[in-house]
Design a protein around this motif. Sequence first.
Motif, PDB file in Angstrom:
ATOM      1  N   PHE A 132       2.126   2.219   3.537  1.00  0.00           N
ATOM      2  CA  PHE A 132       1.937   2.397   4.979  1.00  0.00           C
ATOM      3  C   PHE A 132       3.295   2.317   5.673  1.00  0.00           C
ATOM      4  O   PHE A 132       3.584   3.070   6.592  1.00  0.00           O
ATOM      5  CB  PHE A 132       1.008   1.295   5.508  1.00  0.00           C
ATOM      6  N   ARG A 136      -2.423   8.894  19.161  1.00  0.00           N
ATOM      7  CA  ARG A 136      -3.682   8.246  18.790  1.00  0.00           C
ATOM      8  C   ARG A 136      -4.356   7.526  19.946  1.00  0.00           C
ATOM      9  O   ARG A 136      -5.416   6.943  19.785  1.00  0.00           O
ATOM     10  CB  ARG A 136      -3.463   7.273  17.615  1.00  0.00           C
ATOM     11  N   ARG A 180      -2.601  -3.157  23.847  1.00  0.00           N
ATOM     12  CA  ARG A 180      -2.840  -3.414  22.423  1.00  0.00           C
ATOM     13  C   ARG A 180      -1.514  -3.311  21.646  1.00  0.00           C
ATOM     14  O   ARG A 180      -1.226  -4.138  20.786  1.00  0.00           O
ATOM     15  CB  ARG A 180      -3.876  -2.416  21.882  1.00  0.00           C
ATOM     16  N   TYR A 233       4.381  -8.915  15.160  1.00  0.00           N
ATOM     17  CA  TYR A 233       5.564  -8.655  14.331  1.00  0.00           C
ATOM     18  C   TYR A 233       6.743  -9.533  14.765  1.00  0.00           C
ATOM     19  O   TYR A 233       7.440 -10.111  13.931  1.00  0.00           O
ATOM     20  CB  TYR A 233       5.944  -7.168  14.383  1.00  0.00           C
ATOM     21  N   SER A 259       7.824  -7.067   8.748  1.00  0.00           N
ATOM     22  CA  SER A 259       6.525  -7.004   8.095  1.00  0.00           C
ATOM     23  C   SER A 259       6.700  -7.370   6.629  1.00  0.00           C
ATOM     24  O   SER A 259       7.701  -7.012   6.014  1.00  0.00           O
ATOM     25  CB  SER A 259       5.969  -5.587   8.199  1.00  0.00           C
ATOM     26  N   SER A 262      -4.086   1.926  -0.751  1.00  0.00           N
ATOM     27  CA  SER A 262      -5.279   1.802   0.063  1.00  0.00           C
ATOM     28  C   SER A 262      -6.468   2.130  -0.830  1.00  0.00           C
ATOM     29  O   SER A 262      -6.481   3.159  -1.503  1.00  0.00           O
ATOM     30  CB  SER A 262      -5.179   2.786   1.220  1.00  0.00           C
ATOM     31  N   TYR A 305      -3.422   9.769   4.306  1.00  0.00           N
ATOM     32  CA  TYR A 305      -2.365   9.756   3.285  1.00  0.00           C
ATOM     33  C   TYR A 305      -2.192  11.163   2.712  1.00  0.00           C
ATOM     34  O   TYR A 305      -1.081  11.629   2.486  1.00  0.00           O
ATOM     35  CB  TYR A 305      -2.709   8.765   2.166  1.00  0.00           C
ATOM     36  N   HIS A 312     -10.432  -4.178   7.383  1.00  0.00           N
ATOM     37  CA  HIS A 312      -9.933  -3.596   8.625  1.00  0.00           C
ATOM     38  C   HIS A 312     -11.074  -2.883   9.325  1.00  0.00           C
ATOM     39  O   HIS A 312     -11.733  -2.039   8.730  1.00  0.00           O
ATOM     40  CB  HIS A 312      -8.834  -2.596   8.259  1.00  0.00           C
ATOM     41  N   SER A 365      -8.653  -2.075  16.971  1.00  0.00           N
ATOM     42  CA  SER A 365      -7.651  -1.490  17.860  1.00  0.00           C
ATOM     43  C   SER A 365      -8.362  -0.501  18.766  1.00  0.00           C
ATOM     44  O   SER A 365      -9.569  -0.595  18.976  1.00  0.00           O
ATOM     45  CB  SER A 365      -6.580  -0.826  16.990  1.00  0.00           C
ATOM     46  N   HIS A 370      -0.443  -8.108   3.838  1.00  0.00           N
ATOM     47  CA  HIS A 370       0.415  -7.571   4.898  1.00  0.00           C
ATOM     48  C   HIS A 370       0.050  -8.155   6.249  1.00  0.00           C
ATOM     49  O   HIS A 370      -0.648  -9.158   6.325  1.00  0.00           O
ATOM     50  CB  HIS A 370       0.508  -6.051   4.841  1.00  0.00           C
ATOM     51  N   MET A 371       0.567  -7.545   7.315  1.00  0.00           N
ATOM     52  CA  MET A 371       0.540  -8.196   8.630  1.00  0.00           C
ATOM     53  C   MET A 371      -0.869  -8.563   9.095  1.00  0.00           C
ATOM     54  O   MET A 371      -1.072  -9.632   9.664  1.00  0.00           O
ATOM     55  CB  MET A 371       1.248  -7.299   9.649  1.00  0.00           C
ATOM     56  N   GLU A 372      -1.853  -7.698   8.841  1.00  0.00           N
ATOM     57  CA  GLU A 372      -3.219  -8.030   9.279  1.00  0.00           C
ATOM     58  C   GLU A 372      -3.694  -9.313   8.600  1.00  0.00           C
ATOM     59  O   GLU A 372      -4.440 -10.086   9.191  1.00  0.00           O
ATOM     60  CB  GLU A 372      -4.202  -6.903   8.918  1.00  0.00           C
TER      61      GLU A 372
HETATM   62  C1  LIG Z   1      -8.469   1.278   7.507  1.00  0.00           C
HETATM   63  C2  LIG Z   1      -7.062   0.832   7.845  1.00  0.00           C
HETATM   64  C3  LIG Z   1      -6.155   0.211   7.001  1.00  0.00           C
HETATM   65  C4  LIG Z   1      -6.384  -0.178   5.538  1.00  0.00           C
HETATM   66  C5  LIG Z   1      -6.023   0.936   4.611  1.00  0.00           C
HETATM   67  C6  LIG Z   1      -4.535   1.164   4.484  1.00  0.00           C
HETATM   68  O1  LIG Z   1      -3.822   0.209   4.114  1.00  0.00           O
HETATM   69  O2  LIG Z   1      -4.085   2.256   4.791  1.00  0.00           O
HETATM   70  C7  LIG Z   1      -4.953   0.008   7.747  1.00  0.00           C
HETATM   71  C8  LIG Z   1      -3.774  -0.555   7.234  1.00  0.00           C
HETATM   72  C9  LIG Z   1      -2.618  -0.884   7.948  1.00  0.00           C
HETATM   73  N1  LIG Z   1      -2.420  -0.766   9.290  1.00  0.00           N
HETATM   74  C10 LIG Z   1      -1.169  -1.231   9.601  1.00  0.00           C
HETATM   75  C11 LIG Z   1      -0.613  -1.249  10.878  1.00  0.00           C
HETATM   76  C12 LIG Z   1      -1.178  -0.688  12.010  1.00  0.00           C
HETATM   77  N2  LIG Z   1      -2.371  -0.032  12.101  1.00  0.00           N
HETATM   78  C13 LIG Z   1      -2.612   0.385  13.421  1.00  0.00           C
HETATM   79  C14 LIG Z   1      -3.718   1.085  13.898  1.00  0.00           C
HETATM   80  C15 LIG Z   1      -4.865   1.453  13.179  1.00  0.00           C
HETATM   81  N3  LIG Z   1      -5.155   1.098  11.869  1.00  0.00           N
HETATM   82  C16 LIG Z   1      -6.384   1.671  11.506  1.00  0.00           C
HETATM   83  C17 LIG Z   1      -7.014   1.550  10.258  1.00  0.00           C
HETATM   84  C18 LIG Z   1      -6.433   0.977   9.120  1.00  0.00           C
HETATM   85  N4  LIG Z   1      -5.143   0.461   9.022  1.00  0.00           N
HETATM   86  C19 LIG Z   1      -6.868   2.394  12.629  1.00  0.00           C
HETATM   87  C20 LIG Z   1      -8.148   3.185  12.649  1.00  0.00           C
HETATM   88  C21 LIG Z   1      -5.939   2.249  13.656  1.00  0.00           C
HETATM   89  C22 LIG Z   1      -6.004   2.832  15.049  1.00  0.00           C
HETATM   90  C23 LIG Z   1      -5.041   3.978  15.173  1.00  0.00           C
HETATM   91  C24 LIG Z   1      -5.425   5.174  14.366  1.00  0.00           C
HETATM   92  O3  LIG Z   1      -6.521   5.712  14.568  1.00  0.00           O
HETATM   93  O4  LIG Z   1      -4.615   5.576  13.508  1.00  0.00           O
HETATM   94  C25 LIG Z   1      -1.466  -0.012  14.184  1.00  0.00           C
HETATM   95  C26 LIG Z   1      -1.261   0.286  15.661  1.00  0.00           C
HETATM   96  C27 LIG Z   1      -1.430  -0.954  16.454  1.00  0.00           C
HETATM   97  C28 LIG Z   1      -2.864  -1.398  16.426  1.00  0.00           C
HETATM   98  O5  LIG Z   1      -3.611  -0.832  17.167  1.00  0.00           O
HETATM   99  O6  LIG Z   1      -3.193  -2.315  15.627  1.00  0.00           O
HETATM  100  C29 LIG Z   1      -0.591  -0.698  13.317  1.00  0.00           C
HETATM  101  C30 LIG Z   1       0.729  -1.325  13.664  1.00  0.00           C
HETATM  102  C31 LIG Z   1      -0.521  -1.667   8.382  1.00  0.00           C
HETATM  103  C32 LIG Z   1       0.883  -2.259   8.267  1.00  0.00           C
HETATM  104  C33 LIG Z   1       0.766  -3.759   8.226  1.00  0.00           C
HETATM  105  C34 LIG Z   1       2.079  -4.457   8.020  1.00  0.00           C
HETATM  106  O7  LIG Z   1       3.066  -4.146   8.711  1.00  0.00           O
HETATM  107  O8  LIG Z   1       2.160  -5.355   7.151  1.00  0.00           O
HETATM  108  C35 LIG Z   1      -1.419  -1.449   7.366  1.00  0.00           C
HETATM  109  C36 LIG Z   1      -1.236  -1.725   5.905  1.00  0.00           C
END
Ligand SMILES: CC1=C(CCC(=O)O)c2cc3nc(cc4[nH]c(cc5[nH]c(cc1n2)c(C)c5CCC(=O)O)c(CCC(=O)O)c4C)C(CCC(=O)O)=C3C
Length: 338
Positions: free
Chosen positions: A20, A40, A46, A54, A61, A119, A130, A189, A239, A277-279
């Motif tokens: 990611f 998006r 948010r 972070y 991260s 993932s 991806y 998530h 989110s 990771h961060m979550e």
């Molecule tokens: C299903 C899923 C996974 C798990 C599968 C996978 O791993 O792929 C995942 C992983 C991750 N998501 C991450 C970070 C973020 N995800 C965001 C936003 C979003 N995530 C979504 C879904 C998921 N996300 C969705 C539907 C959005 C809304 C925006 C959109 O529709 O695209 C945002 C924007 C801010 C916020 O709104 O939270 C951030 C910063 C990081 C990095 C963490 C780190 O730094 O350690 C990781 C691994």
Amino acid sequence: MTNPRPEPSQPYDALLLLGFGGPEKPEDVVPFLENVTRGRGIPRERLAEVGQHYFQFGGRSPINDQNRALIAALEADLAEQGIDLPVYWGNRNWEPYLTDTVRRMTEDGRRRVACIATSAYSSWSSCRQYRENIADALAEVPEAPRIDKIRWFAHHPGFVAANVDTTLAALRDLPDEVRDEARLVFVTHSIPTKMNDESGPTGGEYVEQHLATAAAVAAGVAEATGTEHAHELVYCSRSGSPRTPWLEPDVNDRLEELAAEGVRAVVLVPVGFVSDHMEVVYDLDTEALATASKLGVEARRAGTAGVDPRFVAALRELALERPIEQCPAHCCLPRTSA
Ligand SMILES: CC1=C(CCC(=O)O)c2cc3nc(cc4[nH]c(cc5[nH]c(cc1n2)c(C)c5CCC(=O)O)c(CCC(=O)O)c4C)C(CCC(=O)O)=C3C
Ligand SMILES: [Fe+2]
């Protein structure tokens, strides 16, 4: 494409770990968030809130270091198997960017690459996005190799086994008097309910795959302990716009309900995530554990699969089985009898 792609039967000449991506210093945080959320429609409030998560961790991260560790573990596993394949690394949202990695693989003469995305489940966010990023990178780099992404893998015995062991460790860490009654609260998530409805070939598979994986982990725990722990699936990291429905219940809301029902102990199992990771370190370790403590519920957070050797071997198997997933055109034709 500008060049003929190799046939699916050609062996892989490289592996690609597709992550990611995440910021590594405070100056990276805002541009990283802009990369993730471009187009998006995530509300500014948010973004500011997630930015704070972070900054609270020094603008770094944990995700890139975890992917570096996973690559080292994959390299060790390949060496042990006597398999001579280089492992490349590219990210969707931060350096090293996927397109730069595809350029490097092309310069190195790679022609066919198996891609391990970090993932484990189906959905637009966790799978198709991806693949779209791979297609975009291929469109930018002339003469790029063919890149095949592995399938969703959460139900793989290697991933399940790793999660069983981390859950057992978390259970052992609970006080003796509440251990046997602890609820297993699997966490993933949240995504928009519409994205779940559209996930997998038949729809709804994001949730279904999580339920199946959670059930398999709970069964493994029951087998090891002789105790059947009640289990369920909840969500974190919602989110988007508050008006859009996302998967519920949120882990914190559910902890309130469980406390009200008299539940005294829980293990949070972040089965939706492959590493811490961060979550995981913010939404679970910081927020959800604080909620539990406020409610007087004994809570432990189970580890993620990370670099568990069974998980690493599973990823290697998934990558190397990829070319034979589809039977070639001449497969199983009747032979002329002599
Ligand atoms: C299903 C899923 C996974 C798990 C599968 C996978 O791993 O792929 C995942 C992983 C991750 N998501 C991450 C970070 C973020 N995800 C965001 C936003 C979003 N995530 C979504 C879904 C998921 N996300 C969705 C539907 C959005 C809304 C925006 C959109 O529709 O695209 C945002 C924007 C801010 C916020 O709104 O939270 C951030 C910063 C990081 C990095 C963490 C780190 O730094 O350690 C990781 C691994
Ligand atoms: Fe995300």
